[in-house]
Design a protein around this motif. Sequence first.
Motif, PDB file in Angstrom:
ATOM      1  N   CYS A   1     -12.563   3.459  -0.093  1.00  0.00           N
ATOM      2  CA  CYS A   1     -11.144   3.754  -0.217  1.00  0.00           C
ATOM      3  C   CYS A   1     -10.686   3.305  -1.599  1.00  0.00           C
ATOM      4  O   CYS A   1     -11.267   2.395  -2.201  1.00  0.00           O
ATOM      5  N   ALA A   2      -9.668   3.968  -2.088  1.00  0.00           N
ATOM      6  CA  ALA A   2      -9.146   3.691  -3.423  1.00  0.00           C
ATOM      7  C   ALA A   2      -7.642   3.893  -3.423  1.00  0.00           C
ATOM      8  O   ALA A   2      -7.094   4.580  -2.553  1.00  0.00           O
ATOM      9  N   ALA A   3      -6.971   3.299  -4.402  1.00  0.00           N
ATOM     10  CA  ALA A   3      -5.521   3.411  -4.480  1.00  0.00           C
ATOM     11  C   ALA A   3      -5.066   3.410  -5.938  1.00  0.00           C
ATOM     12  O   ALA A   3      -5.759   2.880  -6.814  1.00  0.00           O
ATOM     13  N   VAL A   4      -3.910   4.018  -6.161  1.00  0.00           N
ATOM     14  CA  VAL A   4      -3.308   4.011  -7.497  1.00  0.00           C
ATOM     15  C   VAL A   4      -1.799   3.947  -7.330  1.00  0.00           C
ATOM     16  O   VAL A   4      -1.209   4.673  -6.519  1.00  0.00           O
ATOM     17  N   ALA A   5      -1.150   3.057  -8.102  1.00  0.00           N
ATOM     18  CA  ALA A   5       0.290   2.859  -7.985  1.00  0.00           C
ATOM     19  C   ALA A   5       1.054   4.117  -8.368  1.00  0.00           C
ATOM     20  O   ALA A   5       0.795   4.702  -9.424  1.00  0.00           O
ATOM     21  N   GLY A   6       1.954   4.527  -7.476  1.00  0.00           N
ATOM     22  CA  GLY A   6       2.819   5.657  -7.775  1.00  0.00           C
ATOM     23  C   GLY A   6       2.141   7.000  -7.859  1.00  0.00           C
ATOM     24  O   GLY A   6       2.747   7.990  -8.273  1.00  0.00           O
ATOM     25  N   GLY A   7       0.883   7.076  -7.480  1.00  0.00           N
ATOM     26  CA  GLY A   7       0.167   8.337  -7.581  1.00  0.00           C
ATOM     27  C   GLY A   7       0.739   9.379  -6.635  1.00  0.00           C
ATOM     28  O   GLY A   7       1.152   9.070  -5.534  1.00  0.00           O
ATOM     29  N   TRP A   8       0.746  10.635  -7.095  1.00  0.00           N
ATOM     30  CA  TRP A   8       1.245  11.696  -6.220  1.00  0.00           C
ATOM     31  C   TRP A   8       0.438  12.953  -6.443  1.00  0.00           C
ATOM     32  O   TRP A   8      -0.204  13.145  -7.460  1.00  0.00           O
TER      33      TRP A   8
ATOM     34  N   LEU B   1       0.805  -1.214   0.000  1.00  0.00           N
ATOM     35  CA  LEU B   1       0.000   0.000   0.000  1.00  0.00           C
ATOM     36  C   LEU B   1       0.844   1.275   0.000  1.00  0.00           C
ATOM     37  O   LEU B   1       0.453   2.274  -0.615  1.00  0.00           O
ATOM     38  N   HIS B   2       2.010   1.265   0.651  1.00  0.00           N
ATOM     39  CA  HIS B   2       2.762   2.521   0.761  1.00  0.00           C
ATOM     40  C   HIS B   2       3.370   2.962  -0.568  1.00  0.00           C
ATOM     41  O   HIS B   2       3.840   4.087  -0.692  1.00  0.00           O
ATOM     42  N   ALA B   3       3.349   2.080  -1.568  1.00  0.00           N
ATOM     43  CA  ALA B   3       3.812   2.460  -2.898  1.00  0.00           C
ATOM     44  C   ALA B   3       2.692   3.080  -3.731  1.00  0.00           C
ATOM     45  O   ALA B   3       2.895   3.405  -4.905  1.00  0.00           O
ATOM     46  N   TYR B   4       1.532   3.214  -3.134  1.00  0.00           N
ATOM     47  CA  TYR B   4       0.357   3.717  -3.820  1.00  0.00           C
ATOM     48  C   TYR B   4      -0.132   5.004  -3.174  1.00  0.00           C
ATOM     49  O   TYR B   4      -0.004   5.189  -1.958  1.00  0.00           O
ATOM     50  N   ALA B   5      -0.716   5.868  -3.973  1.00  0.00           N
ATOM     51  CA  ALA B   5      -1.499   6.967  -3.413  1.00  0.00           C
ATOM     52  C   ALA B   5      -2.842   6.398  -2.961  1.00  0.00           C
ATOM     53  O   ALA B   5      -3.373   5.472  -3.583  1.00  0.00           O
ATOM     54  N   ILE B   6      -3.355   6.939  -1.879  1.00  0.00           N
ATOM     55  CA  ILE B   6      -4.605   6.457  -1.301  1.00  0.00           C
ATOM     56  C   ILE B   6      -5.619   7.592  -1.289  1.00  0.00           C
ATOM     57  O   ILE B   6      -5.281   8.742  -1.026  1.00  0.00           O
ATOM     58  N   GLY B   7      -6.853   7.233  -1.571  1.00  0.00           N
ATOM     59  CA  GLY B   7      -7.917   8.221  -1.500  1.00  0.00           C
ATOM     60  C   GLY B   7      -9.129   7.663  -0.779  1.00  0.00           C
ATOM     61  O   GLY B   7      -9.386   6.457  -0.831  1.00  0.00           O
ATOM     62  N   TRP B   8      -9.825   8.533  -0.096  1.00  0.00           N
ATOM     63  CA  TRP B   8     -11.128   8.193   0.478  1.00  0.00           C
ATOM     64  C   TRP B   8     -12.177   9.040  -0.235  1.00  0.00           C
ATOM     65  O   TRP B   8     -12.010  10.251  -0.382  1.00  0.00           O
ATOM     66  N   PHE B   9     -13.251   8.390  -0.650  1.00  0.00           N
ATOM     67  CA  PHE B   9     -14.379   9.043  -1.292  1.00  0.00           C
ATOM     68  C   PHE B   9     -15.633   8.691  -0.502  1.00  0.00           C
ATOM     69  O   PHE B   9     -15.654   7.734   0.269  1.00  0.00           O
ATOM     70  N   ARG B  10     -16.696   9.434  -0.766  1.00  0.00           N
ATOM     71  CA  ARG B  10     -17.975   9.087  -0.162  1.00  0.00           C
ATOM     72  C   ARG B  10     -19.105   9.426  -1.120  1.00  0.00           C
ATOM     73  O   ARG B  10     -18.960  10.298  -1.979  1.00  0.00           O
ATOM     74  N   GLN B  11     -20.199   8.709  -0.952  1.00  0.00           N
ATOM     75  CA  GLN B  11     -21.386   8.975  -1.760  1.00  0.00           C
ATOM     76  C   GLN B  11     -22.602   8.971  -0.860  1.00  0.00           C
ATOM     77  O   GLN B  11     -22.968   7.923  -0.303  1.00  0.00           O
ATOM     78  N   ALA B  12     -23.195  10.137  -0.705  1.00  0.00           N
ATOM     79  CA  ALA B  12     -24.406  10.284   0.090  1.00  0.00           C
ATOM     80  C   ALA B  12     -25.618   9.903  -0.756  1.00  0.00           C
ATOM     81  O   ALA B  12     -25.550   9.951  -1.991  1.00  0.00           O
ATOM     82  N   PRO B  13     -26.717   9.543  -0.127  1.00  0.00           N
ATOM     83  CA  PRO B  13     -27.922   9.161  -0.880  1.00  0.00           C
ATOM     84  C   PRO B  13     -28.349  10.259  -1.847  1.00  0.00           C
ATOM     85  O   PRO B  13     -28.501  11.420  -1.461  1.00  0.00           O
ATOM     86  N   GLY B  14     -28.517   9.892  -3.102  1.00  0.00           N
ATOM     87  CA  GLY B  14     -28.975  10.840  -4.098  1.00  0.00           C
ATOM     88  C   GLY B  14     -27.941  11.829  -4.581  1.00  0.00           C
ATOM     89  O   GLY B  14     -28.260  12.740  -5.348  1.00  0.00           O
ATOM     90  N   LYS B  15     -26.694  11.657  -4.144  1.00  0.00           N
ATOM     91  CA  LYS B  15     -25.642  12.602  -4.532  1.00  0.00           C
ATOM     92  C   LYS B  15     -24.520  11.893  -5.278  1.00  0.00           C
ATOM     93  O   LYS B  15     -24.412  10.674  -5.256  1.00  0.00           O
ATOM     94  N   GLU B  16     -23.671  12.691  -5.906  1.00  0.00           N
ATOM     95  CA  GLU B  16     -22.552  12.132  -6.654  1.00  0.00           C
ATOM     96  C   GLU B  16     -21.408  11.750  -5.714  1.00  0.00           C
ATOM     97  O   GLU B  16     -21.332  12.223  -4.570  1.00  0.00           O
TER      98      GLU B  16
END
Length: 124
Positions: A95-102, A28-43
């Motif tokens: 949660c999401a991840a991408v290799a080498g993301g910065w 995991l530490h070789a990846y950028a990590i992101g947290w997203f959320r989706q509320a009811p009825g929203k993007e």
Amino acid sequence: VQLQASGGGLVQPGGSLRLSCAASGFILHAYAIGWFRQAPGKELEWVSGISSSDGRLYYAKSVEGRFTISRDNHKNTAYLQMNSLKPDDTAIYYCAAVAGGWGRLVEKREYDVWGQGTLVTVSS
């Protein structure tokens, strides 16, 4: 290659929760990590991220000062500590991840590994 999100639940306004995002099949530490959320009825909304190159942290204005993103390299797990929760924080969190993301990666298309989501409900 898999992410497993957990830690969601029902909490009262003003309360706290810690979400976990366990990685398997990759470092995991070789990846950028992101947290997203989706509320009811929203993007889908980007919440927070960690850059892979320098570990720099990023937050959406709506959560800055209340949420803290972190990463435990030994456990190969990322976290989102959520304090002072509000009803508007109710959503499915991913949660999401991408290799080498910065840098500040705020778009869904910038990530290529996704967890299944965990529901957070803030209500009295």
